[in-house]
Design a protein around this motif. Structure first.
Motif, short mmCIF file in Angstrom:
data_model
loop_
_atom_site.label_atom_id
_atom_site.label_comp_id
_atom_site.label_asym_id
_atom_site.label_seq_id
_atom_site.Cartn_x
_atom_site.Cartn_y
_atom_site.Cartn_z
N LEU A 36 -0.41 -38.67 15.27
CA LEU A 36 -0.67 -37.55 16.19
C LEU A 36 -1.83 -37.81 17.14
CD1 LEU A 36 -0.25 -34.52 13.75
CD2 LEU A 36 1.42 -35.43 15.36
N ALA A 37 -2.74 -38.71 16.79
CA ALA A 37 -3.94 -38.94 17.59
C ALA A 37 -3.61 -39.65 18.90
CB ALA A 37 -4.96 -39.75 16.80
N GLY A 38 -4.42 -39.40 19.92
CA GLY A 38 -4.30 -40.13 21.17
C GLY A 38 -4.77 -41.56 21.01
N GLU A 39 -4.53 -42.38 22.02
CA GLU A 39 -4.86 -43.80 21.92
C GLU A 39 -6.34 -44.02 21.64
OE1 GLU A 39 -2.94 -46.44 21.77
OE2 GLU A 39 -1.26 -45.04 21.75
N GLU A 40 -7.18 -43.24 22.29
CA GLU A 40 -8.62 -43.41 22.10
C GLU A 40 -9.02 -43.12 20.65
OE1 GLU A 40 -12.86 -41.42 23.55
OE2 GLU A 40 -11.00 -41.01 24.65
N TYR A 56 -1.56 -27.01 13.54
CA TYR A 56 -2.63 -27.00 14.55
C TYR A 56 -3.37 -28.33 14.62
CZ TYR A 56 -1.82 -21.99 14.44
OH TYR A 56 -1.21 -20.74 14.52
N VAL A 57 -2.96 -29.30 13.80
CA VAL A 57 -3.65 -30.59 13.80
C VAL A 57 -3.45 -31.30 15.14
CG1 VAL A 57 -3.75 -32.88 12.76
CG2 VAL A 57 -3.54 -30.85 11.30
N LYS A 58 -2.20 -31.36 15.63
CA LYS A 58 -1.95 -32.05 16.91
C LYS A 58 -2.66 -31.36 18.08
CE LYS A 58 1.62 -33.78 20.02
NZ LYS A 58 0.72 -34.92 20.34
#
Length: 363
Positions: free
Chosen positions: A280-284, A238-240
């Protein structure tokens, strides 16, 4: 008799409760029961609950015999007086409910569904003592389910199902339900089945699509508690979705929760590591993650007195840049927005942050 004299007399009665015998307790109880359902008189209702709590918490033989002989009647009157409970009396009413919950046995468990919605809503009360009393009631009910049931995991599953029904209600109730689930998961996660935790996490992820700040506050609170106590293998899938949920929020919502999201990212980094979260994080949020890691390295270097040596190496050109450690000026400016709380409501938000501290359940 003036109002002041009545108030003094009632306060004297509260102090005398511990010294009353069975006959006097019966007389006192008969006198205050009508006050519980008396509309419009908050002060008298408040005193009635104070007296009733003193009776329930009495430690003499007379008190024990009285409570045992009146248990069914107490359950009935407290359930019936719910609709007429005044806000000023809620704290004292919850203390009475807590005392009764501790005395529940297997035959009286049907009392719990009648009081649970009230307890859930009280975790959103403005009065701090009322909120604390509500959380204590939730914990006590969980203990009753575990203590009185042979199949403890099934009992906790039934308890969660009672609470989780609130997520389908209006925003205020749904947010309160998430706060309650946070408390139950934090206290009793070892007694919860994997499928139950999966069910809760799926609901939390789905609710991240909401645009209601009050509901998202409950979502953030659950994630904050869940990161620390839910098993790694259960939480990992559930992290992503959680990181994607942060990214998909509208700009005003991201701005409102920016400090809380940063705290969650710090906890995710501690739990799952830099490589996984950065991937997994987005660019921001990659920029935020890099900045958090850079600040942590600086703090660690300062702690061991190595900052000066590193800076000298960088000036000489002999130092190497770690991947993701250095950021552009634009990234630094972006991170300043996370650090500074400006504009309308900034003081209240900063005050709330200072009061909350880093307690996973101090919402």
């Amino acid at each position: 008799m003036t109002d002041h004299v009545k108030k003094v007399v009632l306060e004297l009665l509260v102090t005398m409760i511990s010294h009353l015998g069975m006959e006097d307790l019966n007389t006192m109880y008969s006198e205050i029961v009508p006050w519980l359902s008396e509309p419009g008189n908050a002060n008298r209702q408040k005193r009635a609950y104070q007296i009733l709590w003193s009776i329930l918490e009495g430690n003499t033989e007379a008190h024990d015999r009285f409570v045992i002989s009146h248990l069914d009647d107490l359950y009935k009157h407290l359930a019936e007086s719910l609709a007429l409970a005044q806000p000023a009396a809620k704290k004292h009413r919850l203390k009475c409910l807590l005392s009764l919950v501790k005395k529940l046995d297997i035959e009286n468990l049907e009392f719990i569904p009648s009081i649970l919605p009230e307890i859930v809503l009280c975790v959103k009360e403005q009065n701090e003592k009322t909120r604390v009393a509500a959380y204590k009631c939730l914990t006590a009910i969980g203990y009753v389910f575990l203590d009185k049931s042979q199949d403890k995991r099934l009992a906790m599953k039934n308890y969660i199902e009672m609470i989780i029904a609130g997520v389908t209600g209006e925003t205020h109730l749904a947010s309160a339900t998430l706060l309650c689930l946070s408390k139950i998961v934090y206290e009793y996660n070892s007694h919860l089945e994997t499928e139950v935790l999966d069910q809760i996490l799926e609901i939390v992820v789905a609710m991240m699509e909401s645009k209601q700040r009050e509901l998202l506050k409950g979502v953030v609170a659950f994630i904050k508690a869940g990161i620390g106590v839910i098993h790694f293998s259960i939480m990992e899938p559930y992290v992503k979705p959680i990181l994607d949920g942060f990214t998909n929020w509208d700009k005003p919502i991201r701005h409102h929760f920016r400090s809380k999201v940063r705290v969650l990212l710090e906890r995710l980094l501690r739990r799952f590591g830099y490589e996984m979260i950065h991937k997994l994080a987005g660019e921001e949020h990659k920029k935020v993650v890099n900045h958090i890691v850079r600040e942590q390295r600086r703090a660690k270097a300062a702690k061991y007195g190595t900052v000066g040596r590193r800076e000298e190496k960088e000036e000489d050109g002999s130092g190497e840049e770690d991947d993701g450690e250095l950021q552009s000026d634009g990234d630094e400016e972006m991170m300043e927005d996370f650090k500074q709380l400006r504009g309308k409501g900034a003081r209240a938000e900063m005050t709330a942050k200072l009061v909350e501290g880093d307690n996973p359940l101090d919402f």
